[in-house]
Design an enzyme around this catalytic site. Structure first.
Site, PDB file in Angstrom:
ATOM      1  N   GLU A 216       0.811  -1.221   0.000  1.00  0.00           N
ATOM      2  CA  GLU A 216       0.000   0.000   0.000  1.00  0.00           C
ATOM      3  C   GLU A 216       0.844   1.270   0.000  1.00  0.00           C
ATOM      4  O   GLU A 216       0.551   2.212  -0.726  1.00  0.00           O
ATOM      5  CB  GLU A 216      -0.954   0.016   1.207  1.00  0.00           C
ATOM      6  CG  GLU A 216      -2.125  -0.954   1.100  1.00  0.00           C
ATOM      7  CD  GLU A 216      -1.784  -2.377   1.529  1.00  0.00           C
ATOM      8  OE1 GLU A 216      -0.644  -2.607   1.998  1.00  0.00           O
ATOM      9  OE2 GLU A 216      -2.649  -3.260   1.401  1.00  0.00           O
TER      10      GLU A 216
ATOM     11  N   HIS B  95     -10.283  -4.949  11.139  1.00  0.00           N
ATOM     12  CA  HIS B  95     -10.980  -4.749   9.867  1.00  0.00           C
ATOM     13  C   HIS B  95     -12.273  -3.954  10.022  1.00  0.00           C
ATOM     14  O   HIS B  95     -13.113  -3.975   9.122  1.00  0.00           O
ATOM     15  CB  HIS B  95     -11.323  -6.106   9.224  1.00  0.00           C
ATOM     16  CG  HIS B  95     -10.161  -6.752   8.549  1.00  0.00           C
ATOM     17  ND1 HIS B  95      -9.119  -7.318   9.249  1.00  0.00           N
ATOM     18  CD2 HIS B  95      -9.862  -6.935   7.243  1.00  0.00           C
ATOM     19  CE1 HIS B  95      -8.247  -7.818   8.398  1.00  0.00           C
ATOM     20  NE2 HIS B  95      -8.656  -7.596   7.178  1.00  0.00           N
TER      21      HIS B  95
END
Lengths: 325, 338
Positions: A60, A129
């Site tokens: 990322e 998450h």
């Protein structure tokens, strides 16, 4: 009007903007051959080819920075984060590179880039998450932060974000992808920085955004059954914040509840409350209440998770409290 | 290594080569004198914040830039005064930026660590170690996307080769055949930490192997050697759209920043003196003298010319106005959005 899912509305926005401007490309994990982890990019590889729909390794920080570099010399990257939880690995590029480039170069180098992907909790995905990061990015001068609640807003705001000359953090609702709604046909743009009245009312203002707009509207219905007429404001854009819409509504109802998925501390609602106490103090008939996610990492157990999340019932209760009922 | 480069014994140089060598010498000397003056100005409180000088490393900036075209882009870190000057930002605009003046190359909003000049393709000036490495790959991605045959060059210190951004970027640059040259300026120390105390493998060029990327170790004190290695990297980028990793070995004579003494804690005076004997300016001057196209008179004239330029840059920076306070909120967003 066409009825589309939030997912397909985003897909249309990407397709239309990529057709309109060949400087626009999509990059991220699983965006091409897999057709998108959440299928937002479905069919785009086939239509635009691997030059413009680019699968990345799981890196990322690296591909966010590559996007920023490409934007510095005039391309218009759309960088997909599989979820905003993973974008924490790239926050250095979003905050230190994208947000500051125009300023620290004395206005010479802009970064027209969109970082987009799903945010917020889904179901039982656990602590790492299940996070809503709007306030993290909204804190940073140089960024714009968008979190749409409906398919029409998702499409119109994503198109506006891609055409914007500044870095945009575009946080989609993971639980909204399957939600259907009417989307205007043809060129549909929603201006960045404008809130929307999702339900007009006289008695109390409920301010929310993204996934929380649904529960806010549901609460408005149950309040109506008790004779309370709630107005629901959807911020749509967190930064720049539409203070005019907020003050206009509170000036009318004199009572306000701010509901958001994220944590309370330094959250989006804290900023909204600051605006109201300063510029609409005399209009208030009661202290403003906030409904937020519980101040804990998200638990896995479904009963605990439900207790941690914002829901229509909690917003309903808060609205009654500010009405002293 | 000897002071005299092997080329000295070669045939007489043609006029173009002599002119080129003079221009390399002038640029290196300009950086050296500019940095000495910047150091003085810092001590006098004229320059604020952090200030990282480039003294000793001049041949790297000059040799690398000499191989580039105007359409190429350069992305650098925070020890970048020399890179900015060698790329063609005027000494006035760089000095004025160090002074924080409105006439600085970033309008006084960047400072020493954030020098920018879009007109010469100089894209900063970045202060977070290693954070700018992916930016350069992104610029290269754009060049390839447009098919324009230009390339990006990224300067960073050897300490940045230990950060994740370096590895993520090298992997993607190689995977996607991006036209980018990664320049590791290995000056031996990341702040005060010797490379041997920070890197498990101290030959950093071998890290190219992990990403199937051509890599070289280069003597960074000889500007001609740097130029030759850079020419190979540039032709790989321009011709084949392939990245290169160049580990250029050099040394800074001064401390990490103005608050760090040149020696005494993490390195000895003897070590600094040892490296000073391999001075990049002396090596080129010696070569030119040996070729009999450089003498004391020319050296003195060049020194005077360079000092005049640096003195002018200081005068310009001193005389320039502070930015108007009205610009405080400008440049956060594009003008349409404000």
């Amino acid at each position: 009007m066409a009825t589309l899912t939030y997912r397909d509305a985003l897909n249309q926005a990407l397709r239309e903007e990529m057709s309109r401007d060949d400087r626009v490309f999509l990059m991220g994990e699983e965006v091409a051959e897999y057709d998108g982890a959440y299928k937002v990019s479905r069919g785009l590889l086939k239509e635009f080819g691997p030059k413009r729909v680019v699968d990345t390794p799981i890196a990322e920080l690296g591909f966010a920075g590559i996007g920023v570099g490409a934007a510095m010399v005039g391309l218009r990257p759309v960088i997909e984060m599989m979820t905003w939880n993973f974008a924490l690995l790239a926050i250095d590029q979003i905050v230190n590179s994208a947000a500051k480039m125009r300023y620290m170069s004395g206005g010479q180098i802009g970064v027209p880039i969109v970082f987009r992907g799903p945010g917020g909790a889904a179901l039982q995905l656990g602590a790492q998450h299940s996070q809503a990061f709007e306030s993290y990015y909204a804190h940073i001068p140089g960024l714009k932060v968008i979190a749409p609640a409906t398919p029409a807003d998702a499409k119109g705001l994503l198109k506006a974000a891609i055409r914007d000359d500044d870095p945009v953090v575009f946080i989609e609702g993971e639980m909204l992808y399957n939600q259907k709604g009417d989307v205007p046909e043809g060129e549909h743009l929603v201006p960045i920085g404008r809130a929307d009245v999702k339900r007009a009312g006289r008695d109390v203002t409920i301010i929310s955004h993204s996934k929380t707009v649904g529960p806010a509207l549901k609460a408005a219905e149950s309040l109506a059954a008790e004779g309370i007429d709630a107005e629901v404001i959807d911020l749509r854009t967190i930064r720049p914040l539409d203070t005019e819409a907020i003050l206009g509504s509170v000036g009318k109802t004199n009572r306000c509840v701010v509901a958001e998925e994220g944590w309370a501390f330094a959250g989006v609602g804290a900023q909204v409350v600051d605006v109201i106490q300063r510029d609409a103090f005399d209009a208030l008939d009661a202290p403003i209440l906030r409904v937020t996610g519980a101040d804990v990492p998200m638990p896995y157990n479904k009963h605990l998770e439900r207790a941690a999340k914002v829901d229509a019932g909690k917003i309903h209760e808060a609205a009654k409290k500010v009405l002293y009922r | 290594m000897t002071l005299t480069a092997p080329e000295a014994a070669g045939p007489a140089r043609d006029a173009a080569t002599r002119a080129l060598h003079r221009s390399y010498l002038r640029q290196m000397l300009l950086i050296r004198r500019f940095e000495e003056k910047a150091g003085e100005a810092y001590s006098l409180g004229k320059i604020g914040g952090f200030c990282h000088l480039y003294i000793g490393q001049e041949a790297v900036a000059v040799g690398v830039m000499a191989a580039l075209d105007p359409g190429d882009h350069v992305v650098s870190a925070y020890r970048e005064h020399g890179h900015a000057l060698a790329r063609g930002i005027s000494s006035r605009a760089v000095m004025a930026e160090l002074y924080g003046k409105a006439t600085g190359c970033s309008g006084g909003k960047g400072g020493s660590m954030h020098l920018f000049d879009a007109s010469v393709g100089f894209l900063g000036g970045h202060g977070i170690v290693g954070s700018h490495i992916p930016l350069a790959a992104g610029v290269a991605f754009a060049h390839k996307y447009r098919g324009d045959e230009h390339l990006a060059v990224c300067f960073f210190g050897e300490a940045a080769a230990n950060i994740g951004a370096f590895h993520e970027t090298l992997n993607m640059a190689s995977l996607w055949d991006l036209p980018v040259v990664f320049i590791v300026e290995n000056n031996g120390y990341g702040m005060g930490t010797a490379v041997s105390r920070a890197a498990a493998v101290t030959n950093l060029s071998v890290r190219g192997t992990a990403y199937d990327m051509p890599a070289e170790q280069v003597d960074g004190q000889n500007v001609l050697t740097v130029r030759e290695a850079m020419d190979r990297a540039v032709s790989r980028a321009r011709g084949e759209s392939k990245p290169t990793l160049l580990e250029i070995k050099t040394y800074r004579y001064v401390g990490h920043s103005m608050s760090d003494a040149a020696h005494g804690t993490y390195r000895s005076k003897d070590e600094v003196e040892e490296y000073r004997r391999r001075d990049p300016i002396a090596i080129l001057t010696e070569l030119m003298r040996a070729g009999r196209y450089w003498d004391d008179e020319q050296q003195a004239a060049l020194e005077a010319e360079v000092m005049a330029e640096v003195t002018d840059a200081i005068g310009f920076a001193e005389a320039s106005p502070e930015p108007d306070l009205a610009v405080l909120h400008r440049d956060v967003y594009a003008p349409e959005g404000q």
